[in-house]
Every structure is written in structure tokens, then in C-alpha cells.
Write a protein that holds these residues in place. Structure first.
Motif, mmCIF file in Angstrom:
data_model
loop_
_atom_site.group_PDB
_atom_site.id
_atom_site.type_symbol
_atom_site.label_atom_id
_atom_site.label_comp_id
_atom_site.label_asym_id
_atom_site.label_seq_id
_atom_site.Cartn_x
_atom_site.Cartn_y
_atom_site.Cartn_z
ATOM 1 N N PHE A 198 16.859 -5.160 17.159
ATOM 2 C CA PHE A 198 17.403 -5.254 15.807
ATOM 3 C C PHE A 198 18.224 -6.529 15.655
ATOM 4 C CE2 PHE A 198 21.010 -4.809 12.951
ATOM 5 C CZ PHE A 198 20.344 -4.625 11.750
ATOM 6 N N ALA B 275 17.563 -9.362 12.973
ATOM 7 C CA ALA B 275 18.568 -9.810 12.003
ATOM 8 C C ALA B 275 18.731 -11.324 12.106
ATOM 9 C CB ALA B 275 19.896 -9.111 12.265
ATOM 10 N N SER C 87 15.672 -12.990 10.687
ATOM 11 C CA SER C 87 15.647 -12.862 9.220
ATOM 12 C C SER C 87 16.498 -13.951 8.587
ATOM 13 C CB SER C 87 16.182 -11.508 8.767
ATOM 14 O OG SER C 87 15.398 -10.476 9.266
ATOM 15 N N PHE D 244 13.980 -7.767 9.168
ATOM 16 C CA PHE D 244 14.465 -6.445 8.762
ATOM 17 C C PHE D 244 13.327 -5.524 8.315
ATOM 18 C CE2 PHE D 244 18.395 -8.950 7.679
ATOM 19 C CZ PHE D 244 19.212 -8.355 8.634
ATOM 20 N N ILE E 46 17.939 0.258 9.099
ATOM 21 C CA ILE E 46 17.522 -1.144 9.251
ATOM 22 C C ILE E 46 17.204 -1.744 7.888
ATOM 23 C CG2 ILE E 46 15.753 -2.671 10.216
ATOM 24 C CD1 ILE E 46 15.481 -0.591 12.502
ATOM 25 N N PRO F 42 19.979 -5.472 5.256
ATOM 26 C CA PRO F 42 20.003 -6.751 4.529
ATOM 27 C C PRO F 42 20.682 -6.664 3.173
ATOM 28 C CG PRO F 42 17.782 -5.848 4.546
ATOM 29 C CD PRO F 42 18.594 -5.024 5.494
#
Lengths: 273, 436, 296
Positions: C71, C75, C78, C254, C274, C278
Motif C-alpha cells: 500500500f 500511495a 500514485s 490506489f 485503500i 486518496p
């Protein structure tokens, strides 16, 4: 003179190559026989033109049906969303009712909600409403992301229409209805067109919702139909895929080609002071 | 179906004869009458399945369905999706409690929502009895030991085998395909030297990447979990498997880390690849290229130090949701479709794409009609299940969906991560997944 | 007889009419957006999995994902993906707008053609790119080899950094026209007089750009960047079609990770967490835009 031309057309050509290469590639792949796809003395050329991919696409698949579905959904959700957005934008901008500021902010915030988080909980609702696998259900679903965007765009546009016009009409005894439809609407046309173009494109491109909520082959849109029916196991049917992509972008090209100036004016209207 | 055809089926699979064969002129109707499943009045069915890997699959399936409709008057609507899209759709149906009556899903799908599924014990046992019983893996994937019932009707696997070019293997000194991992590595090195490298996906390719990495892991005796679902990945066996894979990777064509399922097919058919692992599709589509077709051979992958068949194949089975209003009709449909008069032309028509879970269909003549088809016949016999040797279910399914094993291999091979770090990373991930 | 006009008259009052006019949008957005959104946030605080309602677990899912290197990687990528793509789209889009702002033969056709990446269905153009960037059959590699710039095929999507770079380029490709058209609109709103005055003062082209064009484009820049960032941060189709988050999760974002965890993996709660993550970034962007819109 030559230098000037070079400075203009040189960069333009570079942009053209970058931006259009994938489309050239689609075009090429569409008319290339399968054998040449994997082995060719020059992949940028076609040595034996074939239309078998196009005929295959049109006769072996339900492409035309998907195309019609997409056209229907995109057109309907555009009309519905732009209409709703227009009256909403007008209400927010001109009818300063209590809470209009809050509504305006809320509508904007609605735009930033990504479909990726919504589609599971939304699915529950779709089922409860018995909207599952109903093509028209995509119209209100798409409106959830079109309306916030179009409203925001039109707010910017309507803001720039001088108030004097309405005030003059009001002095003449015109009702708000009359003002909305007879006075403002004609002036707002460029803004409405640009909102429509945006809506149409976004609907035409949507994938996730259509993939999850539609299931029969007869209810699929172009993107979903092609991905789910043309990728067979572990073989991409490049010819058919690219042919479908090429045909799939034609409506968008036509719309843009005819309305590009409106579009620019519309965006201009919505961002200018 | 005409009489002579039907007679042919009778002769072909004595073991698989259902009640259908006793009837006279209307085999389908008669079989329905003798079937233990009595379709509900006014039933109509919706089936969600994966799009066939070969056109003939969808065609024969549709023909068989038309026969069913004609015999029973039950309308069956078939929706076909690209195969990786079925699992999410099935999960969605489970979540919302509405959707297709029957879903042909993958691997552990039925274990993710067993309480939402109709008890399939009567069907699975009836079909099993009629067609020679099931291979062990089918039982593992479809029989839920916790609730002690069948939750899904086994159908089969999309088998994997090694696919290679005979002349290039010969050129590398292997007239026969090597029988063990060492030999295989030598062959891969030889192929690489001669400019015809092998290639095995290390990307997020659902079928290909999972297929070969599990084969190597299990081949060395490594495993993801123990039968009690404790994590077992951190072992000397896993280390050996990763070290082996690293050596194999050095002989591979460039780009395998980005490969999705179609990439090895493309490269092989373009003559760039000497050896890969795949379903029968490469060989089948090479027919369009005679020079390659004559030179392709499919073989059962060699055994590793664990001395057993360790292939991983995607397994498909059909389950019925409790929300279905017509569970009896759905069962009758599945029974009908898996009965010899229907299943034989289906399996035969697919020429090896799907290997049935029923032992009775391993004797069909199609399997021995060409030596390149035979390896796929055995795809079911020795196949292991994902998450081996843990329990099938949610955790195993998630580990597979998240490519934990594939990424462990890719980390070592492609990202130059130390073997023990890569194992530790996978172990941590698995612990999180299995703890949920 | 007087009823109808009276109702109409009441309807005509700004207050009543205002509520009537926003009603359709309100029903739509409350029912099909706000409600599912709340459901989604609720899901992120439950142990729900597909087919299982689960129970309330508070912030446990968030704790789990924060501890999850995949994750954190998603992130980070992203944000990197968004930042790099935005910079690329902004500069290349602005440059393109400056070119297209001139009148030359075929400028109308050029404007339409340059828009194509933005209007083509993303899934399908992503497939065209996938085919162009194929490790074995890439036409780009073929060309570069022919030009003797490289010796072997470029492995565009097979290694972490080339794959990330490729995705960013394709995203720029897709979003650049949006910036170009937005800027084109902005440029047409700038009075020619300003440039003439600058020319009289002896300003160079670059100075005119720095002192006139860029400051006057600032408001539209804010809006374009904010909107485009929202699109980019929640991009799914492009990455899912081209890499599915691979190789080895190096291109997870994400949305792809949320899809993988929630839909293919069935962990609704964790996937929802998740997906919700964002929103923090998006709210910041939204605030910036709302402010800039209000200020004007």
C-alpha cells in the motif's frame, strides 16, 4: 520565412507524431493481416491490405449493437445531465436561495468522488432498484459524475452573462421561467455545447460501471464488449481490437471536429473572469 | 441429435453412459425423466461463464444448451465474460444476492461465499458416479470439509504443459525432452546460446505466471501453507526453488517480467521463443503457421526433486446461488451438460483446452489423437491446488489474486532481491492474508 | 381559476424556484453518490468481505494498510504518477497551446487532431499502447534499433522504472490535449494590446511570456491542474489494462490496489479503506479550486 515555418511546423510535427502514433498504429493493425503483425520487414507499413478484421468485427461479434448501446447511453446521459446541470447552475448563480453556497460546494465535492470506491456500494443500490443489467440505468449512473462537472462548468459560464439582460427582462414583467428559457438559454449555448462534448466523451469512455452493472452481451458498451468478448483466453485479437477502437473513436472525432471552436469558447467562458 | 451419432457416443464411453442412453427417439427428454432433478415449472436460467479459450468451446456449449432448451422447454441465457472478469462478477452476485443462477467460476471462488451457495452434493455425487468419479483436486476445490458438502460442481482445468520447438531442443543436445529440473536448465541454457531462448512470465499474468512459478516451487517441495493454514513458505525448499528460478531467468528472453497471458503466445508464434509453459492454445493456433506447427511439441513438465507432478492449473467449477429461483432446473442443466452426449463433443471440440474433472472423460479418443494433446489430458491427474498445502478458501484465493508467489519469484529474478529477503516479504504478506 | 397563476407566482419566487431547480441534481447525487459514498466509508471501517457483511472494526483496516509495504508503494507511486504526469501535461500542453494559438494553414484540423488522445476510449487506446510497447514486437524498439540508437528491444513494461515511466508517458499522452485546449481558451482571452505594449517597451518573447502570458494564465492553470490531478490520482483503466499493477506491484496505484483487494480478493473493508485514502489528497485539491473559483 522558412525559419518561421520551421519553428511552427517543426514542433507541430513532433506533437503530431507523439499524439497520433497510437492511432496510426490502430489504423495499421486494422488493415494488416495477422501474419504481418508478428513478422514484418517494416512494422510501420502494410504489405497486404486486408479488411478481414473489420468484416470479422462486424459479422462475428455484436459490435454494432455495442456501438448503438454506447451511442444511446452517451447521448441520453449527456442530454439529461446537461439539462439538470443547467437548471442547477442557474439556481445557484442567480437565485440566491438560502444554502446555495453550500449546494455549490457540495456539488463540486461530488465531482472528486472516484467511481472506484463507489461501485460496490452502488451495486447494492442498483440491485435494490432492479436496475441491474438494464441499459438505460447507465444514464442516471453516468449522470452522477457528469452533473457535478457540467454544473461547475456552467456556473463559470453563467457567471459571465451580464445581469442587466435579466434585469431588463424582469422590468418587462418576464417570469424566472421565461428568463431561464428565453433569455439565458440562447446565450448559454456555447457553454452547453462544451458541457455536452465533455459529457459525451466521458460517457463514451466509461468502463468500470458498464463492466460491472451490465452483463448480457446485448447490453454492453463498446469498451466493455470489446475487452470481454474479443480477448479470447490468452490471445489478443489485435486486428479486431484495433478495428473496433478505430471505429469506436469516429463519433468523438466528428463531434470535436465540428464543435471544436464552441468547445474552446465554452471552456474560455467558464474560466475567464 | 441423430441416431448414428448417439450410438457412437454409447460405444465410446461405456463408463459415462447415463440414463439418457436407454431411451429411444428422444434421448434428452428421456434422460430428463430419469434424472433425479425435477426442474421447477416455468423455470428460466441465466448462466455466467468465461468466454471459451477457443471458439469451438462456445459453439458446442451453445449447441448443447439449445438441445437442453428443446428437451426441457427451459430457456437458458448465456453470458460470457473474459475469464479473469468472472470472479469479480460472481463475488458481486454473492454480495448483492442477485444475478445469474449458475456461474462457472475459478479456483476457490465457491469457498469465498460457501453459505450463499446451494448444496451441490446430490448433483456432484450423481455426476461423479455416472462418469468415473473425480480427480482429487476437483474434490479439494469443490467439497467444503467444514460444512461437509459439495458447494460446487467440478468441471475441469485449463491445463498447462511445456511447449517447445523440437528442432531447437535437438540443436541444444536434447533429442528427448529432459526428465528433471537440471536437464531442463541445461536445455534452457543451450536454447539461449543458440538464440532461441525460453520465456516464462514473471508479470501479473493470471494463468502463465502462476502456472510455472508454482510448478517450480512445488517441484522443489516448497509450499505456501501447511494443512492447518500456518504459513510454510520460509523453507530450504523455497530457497532452492528461487535459486533455480534465478538461473532459469538468466536464460530467458528479455521482457518476461512485463508479460501478461498473451505475450508468450505471440513471441512463440513469431518464432522468437524456444520453450515456454502454456495451455494448448499455442500449438492450436500454430496451425496457421505450418513451419512452426510441425516443430512444436507439448510435454508434461518434468518433475523436480519432490519427484511428483506439481503443475498448477486454473480450475473451473459451476455453482448455484441460493437466490436462484430454479435450483433444480440449474442442477438438471449442469447434469445434462456434463452428460456424455453433450460433454463428449464439447471436450472433443475444444481439443484439449479444458481437461475435465471427471475421470470418465480421460479416455476420450481426442486425448490420444495427437501426441501434442496427450500432455493436457494429464493436467487434472497431478494438478495441485492454489495455496497448497493449506486449506482452499479465501486466504488461498487472495494470495493467488495478489500474486504473492509470482512476485516472490520476480523479486529474486528481476529485482535482484536477496532470496531470503524475498521469502521474508512473501511470508509477511501471507501472514497478513491468512490472518484476516 | 386563480389557483394556477398563484402556484406559478409562488414558484417564481427565487427561494422556491431555487429549491425546485436543484431538486433533480440533489436527488440524483444524494441517492446515487452521497449515499453509496457513505456506505463505502462505512465499509472501510468494517471487516466486510464479498458475501459477508462483517462487523465494525473502527480504523483497523487503515492501520493494516499503513503497515503494508504494498500500500505504501502504491500511495507513493500514485503521487509520483500524478506529479510527474501533471508537470508533463502542463508544460507540453501549454507549449502546444502556444503553437495552436497561431493562425496557420490547417490550424482548425490541427486542433481537432491533437484532441484525439483525450476523446478516444481509454481502454482501447491503452491497448494500442500495450501493443506498441510490447517487449518483443514493439514498433518503437524496432525503429530505435533501425536507427542504431539501441541494440536490443527496450523492455518497456517489464521492469519497475521503465514501466512507471511508460505509464506516466501514456498518461501525459492522454491528458496533454486537455491542458492544451484549456490553455488555448485562456490564451484567446488575453488581449493583444498587452503584447503590443510589451513589444514597444522592447520586451523579448520570453519576457512577454513570463510577465504577461504566464500570470494571466494562473487561474486557469490552477483549475486545469486540480481537475487533471483528480483524474490522474484515480486513474484505473490505463494502468489496469497495461500492467495490472505489475511488475511486482511496482505500478500499483490506489485504485488498482483497491480493485485487486476488494473485487478480485473480496476484502471489501480493506479495499474500501485503500479507495478512501486518496480522498485526503483530493479534498486538498478541491479546496484549492473552490477557493480560486470563489476569489474570482
Amino acid at each position: 520565412m522558412f525559419l518561421r515555418r520551421l519553428r511552427l511546423y517543426g514542433p507541430l510535427a513532433l506533437y503530431g507524431v507523439f499524439l497520433l502514433l497510437p492511432f496510426y498504429w490502430m489504423l495499421l493493425t486494422t488493415f494488416k493481416p495477422d501474419a504481418e503483425l508478428l513478422k514484418s520487414p517494416n512494422p510501420f507499413l502494410i504489405f497486404h491490405v486486408t479488411i478481414e478484421h473489420i468484416t470479422g468485427l462486424l459479422t462475428q461479434t455484436q459490435y454494432l449493437q455495442w456501438f448503438g448501446n454506447t451511442l444511446f447511453v452517451s447521448a441520453a446521459s449527456t442530454v439529461v445531465s446537461v439539462f439538470i446541470s443547467y437548471i442547477t447552475a442557474y439556481a445557484i448563480i442567480r437565485l440566491r436561495f438560502p444554502g446555495s453556497e453550500v449546494v455549490s460546494t457540495a456539488i463540486f465535492l461530488a465531482y472528486i468522488v472516484p467511481p472506484a470506491i463507489l461501485f460496490i456500494p452502488l451495486a447494492t443500490i442498483i440491485i435494490q432498484l432492479h436496475w441491474f443489467d438494464k441499459l438505460w440505468a447507465l444514464v442516471p449512473i453516468y449522470a452522477t459524475f457528469l452533473v457535478p462537472f457540467c454544473t461547475w462548468l456552467l456556473i463559470g459560464f453563467l457567471k459571465n452573462i451580464p445581469r442587466e439582460l435579466e434585469e431588463a427582462a424582469r422590468v418587462d414583467g418576464a417570469s424566472n421561467f421565461a428568463i431561464i428559457w428565453r433569455i439565458i438559454f440562447p446565450i448559454a449555448v456555447p457553454g452547453l455545447i462544451s458541457a455536452s462534448i465533455f459529457s459525451f466523451t466521458l460517457s463514451w469512455n466509461e468502463y468500470l460501471y458498464a463492466l460491472v452493472y451490465m452483463s448480457s452481451s446485448t447490453n454492453k458498451t463498446v469498451s466493455v464488449g470489446m475487452i470481454t468478448e474479443l480477448i479470447r483466453g490468452d490471445r489478443f485479437q489485435w486486428g479486431e481490437l484495433m478495428a473496433g477502437a478505430l471505429i469506436g473513436i469516429l463519433p468523438a472525432i466528428l463531434v470535436y471536429f465540428f464543435f471544436v471552436e464552441y468547445y474552446v469558447a465554452g471552456v474560455s467562458g467558464s474560466v475567464k473572469e | 441429435m441423430s441416431h448414428p451419432d448417439r450410438r457412437r457416443f454409447l460405444q465410446m464411453s461405456a463408463a459415462g453412459i447415463g440414463a439418457a442412453t436407454m431411451a429411444g427417439g428422444f434421448p434428452a427428454l428421456a434422460s430428463a425423466a430419469d434424472s433425479p432433478f425435477k426442474p421447477e415449472k416455468g423455470a428460466a436460467l441465466q448462466l455466467l461463464r468465461w468466454k471459451g479459450f477457443v471458439k469451438r468451446d462456445d459453439e458446442v456449449w451453445a449447441e448443447n444448451t439449445a438441445k437442453f432448451e428443446k428437451a426441457t422447454g427451459i430457456k437458458v441465457t448465456i453470458d460470457a465474460l473474459s475469464w479473469p472478469d468472472v470472479t469479480p462478477k460472481a463475488a458481486l452476485a454473492a454480495q448483492v444476492g442477485s444475478g445469474p443462477d449458475i456461474i462457472m467460476g475459478w479456483n476457490d471462488d465457491p469457498f469465498v461465499y460457501p453459505d450463499k451457495l446451494v448444496d451441490m452434493t446430490d448433483l456432484a455425487e450423481h455426476v461423479g458416479k455416472a462418469h468415473g468419479g473425480y480427480f482429487d483436486t476437483a474434490h479439494t476445490y469443490c467439497f467444503d470439509p467444514e460444512v461437509k458438502r459439495w458447494v460446487s460442481q467440478p468441471i475441469g482445468v485449463t491445463g498447462n504443459a511445456l511447449v517447445y520447438r523440437k528442432s531447437w531442443a535437438k540443436e541444444a543436445g536434447f533429442a528427448e525432452f529432459p526428465k528433471d529440473f537440471d536437464g531442463m536448465l541445461k536445455l534452457a541454457r543451450g536454447l539461449k546460446k543458440n538464440g532461441h531462448p525460453c520465456g516464462f512470465s514473471l508479470g501479473h499474468a493470471v494463468g502463465d505466471a502462476n502456472g510455472w512459478t508454482h510448478w517450480v516451487l512445488w517441484g522443489f517441495g516448497g509450499k505456501q501453507a501447511n494443512p492447518d493454514n500456518s504459513i510454510a513458505i520460509n523453507s530450504a525448499e523455497t530457497t532452492h526453488a528461487l535459486e533455480y528460478a534465478k538461473q532459469l531467468y538468466e536464460t530467458m528472453i528479455a521482457g518476461v517480467a512485463g508479460w501478461l497471458d498473451p505475450n508468450n503466445n505471440q513471441a512463440f508464434l513469431a518464432g522468437q521463443l524456444g520453450l515456454t509453459m502454456n495451455g494448448i492454445s499455442i500449438w492450436a493456433s500454430s496451425k496457421e503457421k505450418p513451419e512452426i506447427y510441425a516443430d512444436v511439441a507439448n510435454v508434461v513438465p518434468p518433475y523436480g526433486p519432490s519427484k511428483q507432478h506439481t503443475i498448477f492449473n486454473n480450475f473451473t467449477s459451476a455453482f448455484i446461488f441460493k437466490y436462484s429461483k430454479y435450483p433444480q432446473a440449474a442442477k438438471e442443466y449442469l447434469r445434462f451438460m456434463l452428460d456424455t452426449p453433450q460433454a463428449d463433443p464439447w471436450v472433443t471440440g475444444m481439443v484439449g483446452y479444458v481437461t475435465p474433472a471427471l475421470k470418465g472423460y480421460a479416455d476420450l479418443p481426442v486425448w490420444t489423437s495427437n501426441p501434442n494433446i496427450t500432455p493436457y489430458r494429464d493436467a487434472m491427474a497431478g494438478a495441485k491446488f492454489d495455496g497448497f498445502n493449506g486449506k482452499p478458501g479465501k486466504a488461498a484465493a487472495q494470495a493467488l489474486d495478489e500474486f504473492v508467489i509470482v512476485d516472490m519469484f520476480a523479486d529474486v529474478c528481476v529485482n535482484n532481491m536477496a532470496v531470503k529477503d524475498s521469502i521474508a516479504k512473501a511470508e509477511k504478506r501471507l501472514a497478513t492474508i491468512y490472518k484476516r | 381559476m386563480t389557483g394556477r397563476p398563484q402556484i406559478l407566482a409562488r414558484l417564481d419566487s427565487p427561494r422556491v424556484l431555487g429549491y425546485v431547480l436543484i431538486a433533480p441534481a440533489a436527488v440524483l447525487l444524494l441517492g446515487l453518490l452521497a449515499y453509496p459514498l457513505v456506505l463505502g466509508v462505512w465499509l472501510s471501517m468494517t471487516s466486510a468481505s464479498l458475501g459477508n457483511a462483517g462487523e465494525f472494526v473502527g480504523l483497523k483496516n487503515y492501520a493494516t494498510i499503513l503497515d503494508d509495504p504494498i500500500f505504501r508503494g502504491a500511495a507513493a507511486f500514485s503521487v509520483l504518477y500524478t506529479v510527474c504526469a501533471e508537470i508533463g501535461k502542463l508544460t507540453l500542453g501549454l507549449a502546444l497551446a502556444l503553437i495552436l494559438n497561431q493562425r496557420f494553414r490547417g490550424y482548425r484540423a490541427a486542433r481537432s487532431l491533437m484532441l484525439l488522445p483525450w476523446v478516444a476510449p481509454t481502454v482501447l487506446s491503452a491497448l494500442a499502447w500495450l501493443w506498441l510497447l510490447d517487449p518483443q514486437f514493439s514498433a518503437l524498439s524496432w525503429l530505435l534499433i533501425k536507427l542504431h540508437l539501441i541494440e536490443t528491444n527496450i523492455d518497456f513494461l517489464g521492469h519497475a522504472w521503465p514501466a512507471r515511466f511508460s505509464l506516466i508517458v501514456v498518461n501525459i499522452w492522454r491528458g496533454l490535449p486537455y491542458f492544451a485546449i484549456g490553455y488555448l481558451a485562456g490564451l484567446q482571452g488575453i488581449s493583444k494590446d498587452l503584447y503590443e505594449a510589451a513589444a514597444i517597451d522592447g520586451a523579448t518573447g520570453w519576457q512577454a511570456f513570463r510577465r504577461i502570458t504566464w500570470p494571466l494564465l494562473a487561474p486557469i492553470t490552477t483549475i486545469l491542474v486540480a481537475f487533471s490531478s483528480i483524474f490522474t490520482l484515480t486513474d484505473f483503466q490505463l494502468i489496469w489494462t497495461m500492467t495490472r499493477g505489475g511488475p511486482t506491484d511496482s505500478t500499483q496505484v490506489f485504485t488498482t490496489l483497491a480493485y485487486q483487494r476488494a473485487i478480485t480478493g473480496g476484502q471489501l473493508g480493506e479495499g474500501a479503506a485503500i479507495a478512501v485514502a486518496p480522498i485526503v489528497f483530493m479534498v486538498v485539491l478541491a479546496v484549492i479550486v473552490v477557493r480560486s473559483v470563489r476569489e474570482r
